[in-house]
Design an enzyme around this catalytic site. Structure first.
Site, PDB file in Angstrom:
ATOM      1  CD  GLU A  89      62.288-102.646 -43.415  1.00 55.04           C
ATOM      2  OE1 GLU A  89      63.368-102.054 -43.181  1.00 55.04           O
ATOM      3  OE2 GLU A  89      61.187-102.091 -43.336  1.00 55.04           O
ATOM      4  CD  GLU A  96      68.617 -98.062 -44.226  1.00 55.62           C
ATOM      5  OE1 GLU A  96      68.944 -98.964 -43.418  1.00 55.62           O
ATOM      6  OE2 GLU A  96      67.719 -97.246 -43.991  1.00 55.62           O
ATOM      7  CG  ASP A 116      65.959 -89.587 -46.047  1.00 52.15           C
ATOM      8  OD1 ASP A 116      66.359 -90.369 -45.153  1.00 52.15           O
ATOM      9  OD2 ASP A 116      66.162 -88.351 -46.024  1.00 52.15           O
TER      10      ASP A 116
END
Length: 150
Positions: A89, A96, A116
């Site tokens: 994560e 990102e 993605d």
């Protein structure tokens, strides 16, 4: 041969080494490195809903394992899989952020693919963690429930 790929002249300073020397100035002490790592964890916990969800679920799974008196190895396996989900994560958040920095406010198909795929890696690890925790926690939990019901 291009100048930047040729062997450096002994009289010239090595630009790669000079850049690496500057990298060491970012975190000159181990404590400062830990401070930066903690800042990343804090950022993810404050800004990323899924990181908070994974943290809570992982903590609950570990706590339930302790409550059910699982073996140290079983609790360790739950800790490792929960840690893997949290680490992925964090990597997803980093990817990102870098993609957003690169493409700014524009859409790019490769940026979408990168984001993605990073999210998919988190999903796969979370599903694996659920299977691992479930296989270790459900049998003793069912035994406990049956003993309480009798």
């Amino acid at each position: 041969m291009p100048q930047d790929l040729s062997m450096p002249n002994p009289n010239q300073s090595d630009p790669i080494k000079r850049k690496r020397d500057l990298a060491w100035r970012i975190a000159p002490t181990l404590m400062l490195s830990f401070k930066y790592a903690w800042a990343g964890l804090s950022y993810a916990f404050v800004t990323q809903r899924n990181f908070r969800i994974h943290t809570v679920i992982g903590t609950l799974a570990i706590s339930l394992g302790v409550f059910l008196h699982l073996s140290a190895v079983e609790i360790s396996v739950i800790c490792i899989t929960s840690g893997l989900v949290l680490a992925l994560e964090l990597l997803n958040t980093a990817i990102e952020s870098v993609v957003d920095l690169t493409v700014k406010q524009t859409y790019h198909e490769l940026a979408k693919i990168a984001k993605d795929c990073a999210a998919g890696a988190v999903l796969i690890s979370a599903i694996a963690a659920v299977f691992v925790a479930g296989s270790l926690l459900i049998p003793p939990l069912l035994t406990l429930i049956q003993s309480v019901m009798q």
